[in-house]
Scaffold this motif. Structure first.
Motif, PDB file in Angstrom:
ATOM      1  N   ALA A 153      -4.660  -1.848   7.672  1.00 40.52           N
ATOM      2  CA  ALA A 153      -5.365  -2.162   6.426  1.00 40.52           C
ATOM      3  C   ALA A 153      -5.801  -3.623   6.395  1.00 40.52           C
ATOM      4  N   ALA A 154      -4.910  -4.523   6.845  1.00 41.82           N
ATOM      5  CA  ALA A 154      -5.232  -5.953   6.845  1.00 41.82           C
ATOM      6  C   ALA A 154      -6.365  -6.252   7.829  1.00 41.82           C
ATOM      7  N   ALA A 155      -6.340  -5.582   8.984  1.00 43.83           N
ATOM      8  CA  ALA A 155      -7.386  -5.783   9.985  1.00 43.83           C
ATOM      9  C   ALA A 155      -8.729  -5.263   9.477  1.00 43.83           C
ATOM     10  N   LYS A 156      -8.709  -4.118   8.820  1.00 45.22           N
ATOM     11  CA  LYS A 156      -9.946  -3.552   8.280  1.00 45.22           C
ATOM     12  C   LYS A 156     -10.524  -4.444   7.184  1.00 45.22           C
ATOM     13  N   LYS A 157      -9.644  -5.087   6.441  1.00 44.71           N
ATOM     14  CA  LYS A 157     -10.108  -6.003   5.397  1.00 44.71           C
ATOM     15  C   LYS A 157     -10.802  -7.211   6.033  1.00 44.71           C
ATOM     16  N   GLU A 158     -10.275  -7.689   7.156  1.00 47.79           N
ATOM     17  CA  GLU A 158     -10.943  -8.790   7.860  1.00 47.79           C
ATOM     18  C   GLU A 158     -12.304  -8.346   8.403  1.00 47.79           C
ATOM     19  N   GLY A 159     -12.364  -7.107   8.886  1.00 47.43           N
ATOM     20  CA  GLY A 159     -13.643  -6.501   9.240  1.00 47.43           C
ATOM     21  C   GLY A 159     -14.279  -6.921  10.539  1.00 47.43           C
ATOM     22  N   MET A 160     -13.636  -7.778  11.298  1.00 46.38           N
ATOM     23  CA  MET A 160     -14.242  -8.245  12.554  1.00 46.38           C
ATOM     24  C   MET A 160     -13.161  -8.644  13.549  1.00 46.38           C
ATOM     25  N   LEU A 161     -13.479  -8.471  14.820  1.00 37.00           N
ATOM     26  CA  LEU A 161     -12.659  -8.956  15.924  1.00 37.00           C
ATOM     27  C   LEU A 161     -13.600  -9.645  16.890  1.00 37.00           C
ATOM     28  N   THR A 162     -13.291 -10.891  17.258  1.00 37.32           N
ATOM     29  CA  THR A 162     -14.135 -11.614  18.207  1.00 37.32           C
ATOM     30  C   THR A 162     -13.421 -11.727  19.545  1.00 37.32           C
ATOM     31  N   VAL A 163     -14.028 -11.118  20.569  1.00 36.66           N
ATOM     32  CA  VAL A 163     -13.489 -11.166  21.927  1.00 36.66           C
ATOM     33  C   VAL A 163     -14.399 -12.040  22.778  1.00 36.66           C
ATOM     34  N   ILE A 164     -13.916 -12.402  23.954  1.00 36.05           N
ATOM     35  CA  ILE A 164     -14.705 -13.244  24.852  1.00 36.05           C
ATOM     36  C   ILE A 164     -14.371 -12.886  26.294  1.00 36.05           C
ATOM     37  N   ALA A 165     -15.375 -13.009  27.164  1.00 37.96           N
ATOM     38  CA  ALA A 165     -15.200 -12.825  28.615  1.00 37.96           C
ATOM     39  C   ALA A 165     -14.755 -11.417  28.979  1.00 37.96           C
ATOM     40  N   LEU A 166     -15.372 -10.407  28.362  1.00 39.08           N
ATOM     41  CA  LEU A 166     -15.033  -9.022  28.666  1.00 39.08           C
ATOM     42  C   LEU A 166     -16.279  -8.262  29.132  1.00 39.08           C
ATOM     43  N   PRO A 167     -16.680  -8.436  30.395  1.00 37.12           N
ATOM     44  CA  PRO A 167     -17.809  -7.647  30.918  1.00 37.12           C
ATOM     45  C   PRO A 167     -17.478  -6.157  30.837  1.00 37.12           C
TER      46      PRO A 167
END
Length: 366
Positions: free
Chosen positions: A32-46
């Motif tokens: 629920a807390a993650a959905k409230k944040e609404g975004m995940l930023t990743v890097i360097a994942l071809p």
């Protein structure tokens, strides 16, 4: 209250472990807390690295409320660390929440205060040798260094580092990038050093590898271009080093056009472990934790295995009969890995320093 959560085996409760993000008492609360944040930023994942494209899609399908923002898929481990440093006070889309880096980068980032601790539900199935006891970083998958060979151009594939010094491989050999910023390239140099003397380790192995690559450059066998699937297919880099899982995935994708042979060098088999971590300044800390839970679940681990990576829970999952037989049949035979050497954390740290100190001067690069 602020906590670091770890799902208890056989229970839904999360253990309070003293981190810096918002509280989550159960997995449902974390979701629920993650959905409230609404975004995940990743890097360097071809998407073609370790099957990350499908892994990301799996996470998005499970949590459609969370947008996955992908930064610079071709960044190296050093670039990921610099991205955290450069965005300490930034809560926008350029600040990575999570990183996937070479083993030696995990402790260094922890020492600089760039990471926050978190222990996933399957924590106990991650070998102690590849995780920080406090949960600041932990291994995710591993592979061995191999050579991808364009058989249309190189009819007789080399089988060892020693073979690559032959004049018939002129203007043919490449690495995937700069060893000062990319872990796979640094470990390729390390492997070359071990091929000259299997008793070497740490900085000694790395420096011997630099000498080997300098000789390869002086003989014109080394191509001053980064190896890639496109460059291999076009013939610019008909032989290049990378992790076996990247090369096997590339072989499948090219589907015979051109035909590609993946060779594990007989004189130096180096295994490399990558690690996951959450930025201490993650704008979306709960989404970052949920991402970790997904990666270390059976689904996430099998996702990596589908990309020819050995997931870090491989042994535990094999013992529990959780590894699909069809996937196992696609991997190289076990004997190809029988001589694998896993450089220790201290050895990799010493190698990283030697790379920074000596690569540019010896190779004549900026």
């Amino acid at each position: 209250m602020t906590i670091t959560a770890r799902l208890l085996t056989g229970a839904a409760m999360l253990a309070a472990l003293g981190a810096t993000a918002a509280a989550a008492d159960t997995l449902a609360d974390l979701e629920a807390a993650a959905k409230k944040e609404g975004m995940l930023t990743v890097i360097a994942l071809p998407h073609d690295w370790c099957n990350y494209g499908a892994v990301i899609e799996g996470f998005k399908k499970k949590y459609p409320e969370i947008q996955v923002n992908e930064l610079n898929p071709n960044a190296g481990s050093g670039d990921e660390i610099e991205a955290i440093k450069a965005n300490k006070g930034n809560t926008g889309p350029q600040a990575p929440d999570v990183i996937d880096v070479g083993l030696s980068f995990g402790p260094a980032a922890k020492a600089e205060g760039l990471l926050q601790p978190y222990k996933v539900a399957t924590w106990d199935e991650i070998p102690d040798s590849v995780k920080d006891p406090e949960g600041y970083w932990y291994g995710d998958y591993y592979g061995v260094l191999a050579m991808g060979v364009n058989k249309d151009i190189v009819a007789e594939a080399p089988t060892s580092f020693a073979d690559l010094t032959d004049a018939k491989y002129a203007n043919a050999v490449a690495m995937p990038g700069d060893p000062r910023t990319g872990n796979s390239s640094m470990m390729t140099v390390y492997a070359a050093g071990l091929a000259t003397d299997g008793k070497l380790a740490g900085a000694d192995a790395l420096n011997a590898g630099i000498a080997w690559f300098k000789a390869l450059k002086d003989s014109s066998n080394l191509v001053p271009v980064n190896g890639s699937a496109q460059n291999l297919a076009q013939g610019t880099t008909p032989i290049y080093f990378d992790w076996d899982y990247n090369l096997l995935a590339m072989r499948d994708k090219l589907d015979g056009n051109p035909p590609v042979e993946v060779v594990i060098p007989s004189d130096s088999v180096i295994a490399g472990v990558y690690v996951q971590a959450i930025s201490a300044f993650a704008p979306h800390p709960n989404a970052a934790k949920l991402w970790m839970e997904y990666l270390y679940s059976d689904e996430g681990q099998i996702g990596w295995l589908s990309g020819y990576c050995h997931p870090i829970r491989f042994n535990a999952m094999a013992a529990a009969g959780k590894l699909p037989a069809d996937l196992m049949a696609k991997l190289p035979p076990a004997e190809a890995y029988s001589k694998a050497v896993f450089p220790s954390l201290d050895e990799q740290g010493a190698a990283k320093k030697a790379t920074a100190d000596n690569w540019a001067a010896q190779m004549g690069v900026n």
